[in-house]
Scaffold this active site. Structure first.
Site, PDB file in Angstrom:
ATOM      1  N   GLY A   1       0.797  -1.217   0.000  1.00  0.00           N
ATOM      2  CA  GLY A   1       0.000   0.000   0.000  1.00  0.00           C
ATOM      3  C   GLY A   1       0.827   1.262   0.000  1.00  0.00           C
TER       4      GLY A   1
ATOM      5  N   ASN B   1      -4.995  -8.168  -7.368  1.00  0.00           N
ATOM      6  CA  ASN B   1      -4.768  -7.965  -5.939  1.00  0.00           C
ATOM      7  C   ASN B   1      -3.526  -7.104  -5.741  1.00  0.00           C
ATOM      8  OD1 ASN B   1      -6.927  -9.703  -5.194  1.00  0.00           O
ATOM      9  ND2 ASN B   1      -5.591 -11.417  -5.782  1.00  0.00           N
ATOM     10  N   LEU B   2      -3.739  -5.900  -5.277  1.00  0.00           N
ATOM     11  CA  LEU B   2      -2.675  -4.900  -5.181  1.00  0.00           C
ATOM     12  C   LEU B   2      -1.469  -5.418  -4.401  1.00  0.00           C
ATOM     13  CD1 LEU B   2      -2.033  -1.933  -5.864  1.00  0.00           C
ATOM     14  CD2 LEU B   2      -2.838  -1.359  -3.571  1.00  0.00           C
ATOM     15  N   ASP B   3      -0.291  -5.312  -4.997  1.00  0.00           N
ATOM     16  CA  ASP B   3       0.974  -5.693  -4.343  1.00  0.00           C
ATOM     17  C   ASP B   3       1.020  -7.170  -3.965  1.00  0.00           C
ATOM     18  OD1 ASP B   3       1.613  -3.010  -4.560  1.00  0.00           O
ATOM     19  OD2 ASP B   3       0.991  -2.532  -2.529  1.00  0.00           O
ATOM     20  N   GLU B   4       0.206  -7.975  -4.630  1.00  0.00           N
ATOM     21  CA  GLU B   4       0.152  -9.401  -4.301  1.00  0.00           C
ATOM     22  C   GLU B   4       0.599 -10.280  -5.468  1.00  0.00           C
ATOM     23  OE1 GLU B   4      -0.863 -10.825  -1.469  1.00  0.00           O
ATOM     24  OE2 GLU B   4      -2.183  -9.439  -0.422  1.00  0.00           O
TER      25      GLU B   4
END
Lengths: 283, 283, 283, 283
Positions: free
Chosen positions: D200, D225-228
């Site tokens: 984030g 999926n953000l940063d995943e």
């Protein structure tokens, strides 16, 4: 308020910290950071970097310096002072490989290297475009066996007044003792190996031939002894048998950029004291 | 001559260095090393580690401490003093994995960790042989869900008087807030991941599942919040897709040993000040 | 099922992979892992490590080897085979510093180094206790200028039959060419510097004097040229001006343990091919 | 002669290497390098990267592909082929921070990143000058809460035909699942932390608050999926309590540049296979 850095070196003795910090306190200064290092508790050399604020309207710098000099003499200390309001002027010398040059110019333009760059000098014309894109004067000073003396004289003319220190950003010519003496200020070089391994020419080829499993780059102050000057920073990385000379060079470029940028940063923040062909680099 | 270390923390203010160094000077002490750090030039916290020699025959420690306390109060400072002649006593807790334990015992016997080890406690009997080979008392204190309270009481009995700090050298039981409060001294843990990544159980499996390209180990002070305490040291290394969980664990063990040994070394040399769930670790 | 590793080296040529993998397929073997490396796409050397399973009841190893030899000859290849069911036997030589020895013994006992250790030999008696605690035979073979020949003969007697390779775990005596020839198998040494920097004696003092900012340790195969043999692994770490020789040594010990353990691990997993004073180390 | 890379993934089974290498051999191709990896000797997935030369005049690529597809089906394999003569086209998205952009552009111009760059797109106008200096088309596509959909449509128009993959070189807008699906090709992002730590916003501030002793940067493929998404490369470096957020950011920039350049290099050399939200990155 003015911010200043004093670098001090003297024989270790009782009361140094007390006397210097009392000095700052007396002139109503405020210590921002004080770093020190003693080579050896008994009979050693003492090094200090003192960063402090003071009011130049109440304590004129000239007066401060005069008074500090008296204190320094009483401790047999050598010292230098640098004021934050005075921007360091960095001259750059470069040959064909321009990755370190490009990195320094980018860091400069983005504000991360708060210096002035009065000139970039090269023995090849290749870098002109990139340098002038950044609005920095570029000088092409070719060097051949016969023209070395004239070339060094030309470089000296271009830099001796206009710069406070020089950076050899992959400058592949050897500067003579005469030049170094004539310039009389600090010269930082990046050597593309983990010194003292692989001095001299073609260090990546040497590294390949020896089959090392880690390569490195070394930023150091230049002295008359080639690749023997005080080391400022070294950056290393693992490699494997899969790295041929080309790939070693490609990976090495990143190490060179990093080591040189670290060294220049430390230099312009006055975090380095040279001592017996070594450096104290305060973090 | 006695050698001592004073750790000081106070709001940043003018003249701290001058006053403290003058204090040492007044009692004819000799500063060996002075490290300091200010969180923030304006309105920050100031931290100092002062290592110095003095003559306890001329200046009794009790007197020194009383006088220093007066100075400290005037600066609103918290402080601690440690004398080199007083050896720290380290208790070790361990479960089945004994690589960190073996490393600490080896470092201790070879003289590199100048501590006393009054006891090693384990919830498993496995480590008895290696511990007793080193001539250190071993206590087997099993822990089950129902016996946790009794077990912690037993551990407290074994350590609260005899130790100055505890090291959890891969102790896989959670210590309750009650225990930590009852013990009241520092507890250092090694967590087998690069915190805050992979808290809790099976961090190497978590790392494997996430497909990270670097793994790590974290030494930290224990607080009631599991794996959330102040970080002292972290050690990392590159891995690739070729590492399965077993191989990650094997490589990780070296990182764990290193991070924990570094942390214990810094702790017993009084180079750490805890501050707001973080650490200042003077180098 | 038996698991085996074949190491192959030959001039690069078309169809190597096809022919070797077809060979395994023909004998109903199953390739577990196949690593390869070519020094140079044109006119280079080709290296392969092939790990595979086969059923020794259906294909007797002697037959497999005979057939593979025919294939190898047709490709002008040198090759070796190792069976997982055959445990490597490692002899250790050590002098006074026992950190690498202790690390190897610990890794061995914990099952991470699946070798046999028929003997530990030292020119000093100091390590006897730690070695015998582990249940390993210890031999004290003193070496003086006059007794070198006799000592080497004694070491040869102790190791030539009983071991498959030797590890010099900080053995501070130079092994003569005569010994190396007599032993005729691999000898791994740990040198306490980042080779080729600081060959010879007292590398940490040399590193201190030169003022390097990174130190290292190098595991390599021993040849008659001191500290010039093929490098297997190198491990490095940053240091600063604050490190005196003692502290460099202390930090260096961790690097030595790590580099040596990595090298021994790679050696016993048959992941190394020696080639022109260099190594191919398959990961 | 044409050079090509085939990437293969299939359930592990007997004879894969033999069949694929025999295939190349049959078409008179020459294997330059073959890397492989099996997740698990029993019941695992098999990955292969095969780099080879062949004569397209004798074996037309279309024929080669058709035949290979038949082989692949028989092994239940998915596969891709890339020809060296086809240059990858990389689109770049960037926001205000331009250090990664500048690094990519420099590497591209110096020939180290052999790609085409059809466009650089930014939600801010700031980078126009540097991009156009390099002769690359620059598009300013502002994004506000209300204009996200239109902006993503505009970006899709600019990139879907003209690029083979996208690089988010510090692009601080979140791309929606709709966009990713619409684009349908690989998108590489650089996240300025050591994932999975500090996902984030403001990771350097998070790192500062947590007091970590090592920071990092992570290059990964973007998923909804953000940063995943699958991690490609991570680069880390030690820091100390002396690093405030500004200094963490400054040091972090070097890590970001390095991790992203490594990832792009691996991507365009077809050394990456994505698998279960992880990556196999052949070295």
């Amino acid at each position: 308020m003015e911010k200043a850095v004093i670098l001090v070196q003297c024989p270790d003795q009782k009361g140094i910290v007390a006397r210097i910090s009392e000095f700052v306190f007396r002139y109503n200064g405020n210590i921002i950071q004080a770093d020190q290092y003693t080579t050896d508790p008994e009979n050693g050399q003492y090094f200090m970097r003192l960063s402090f604020c003071f009011d130049p309207d109440k304590v004129p710098p000239a007066h401060l310096e005069k008074e500090f000099d008296i204190l320094a003499r009483s401790m047999d200390a050598t010292w230098r002072i640098h004021y934050d309001s005075v921007t360091m002027r960095m001259g750059i010398l470069v040959s064909r490989q321009d990755h370190c040059l490009a990195d320094l110019l980018y860091l400069w333009r983005s504000g991360e290297l708060p210096v002035e760059i009065p000139c970039v000098i090269s023995n090849h014309p290749d870098a002109r475009e990139i340098v002038e894109q950044y609005g920095v004067p570029f000088y092409h000073v070719p060097v051949s066996r016969d023209s070395r003396e004239a070339a060094e004289k030309r470089i000296l003319d271009l830099t001796s007044e206009s710069t406070d220190f020089l950076v050899l950003a992959r400058y592949m010519q050897i500067l003579t003792g005469g030049f170094l003496e004539g310039y009389g200020k600090d010269v930082i070089n990046i050597h593309h190996s983990f010194l003292p391994s692989f001095k001299g020419a073609n260090p990546y080829r040497q590294a390949y031939e020896r089959g090392v499993k880690v390569i490195g780059a070394t930023a150091h102050y230049v002295t008359v002894n080639l690749d023997e000057g005080p080391i400022i920073d070294q950056v290393v990385e693992r490699v494997s048998h899969r790295y041929d000379v080309q790939r070693l060079m490609r990976k090495g470029k990143n190490l060179e950029k990093l080591a040189l940028a670290n060294a220049v940063q430390a230099h312009i923040e006055h975090r380095i004291i040279r001592y017996r062909n070594k450096t104290v680099v305060f973090d």
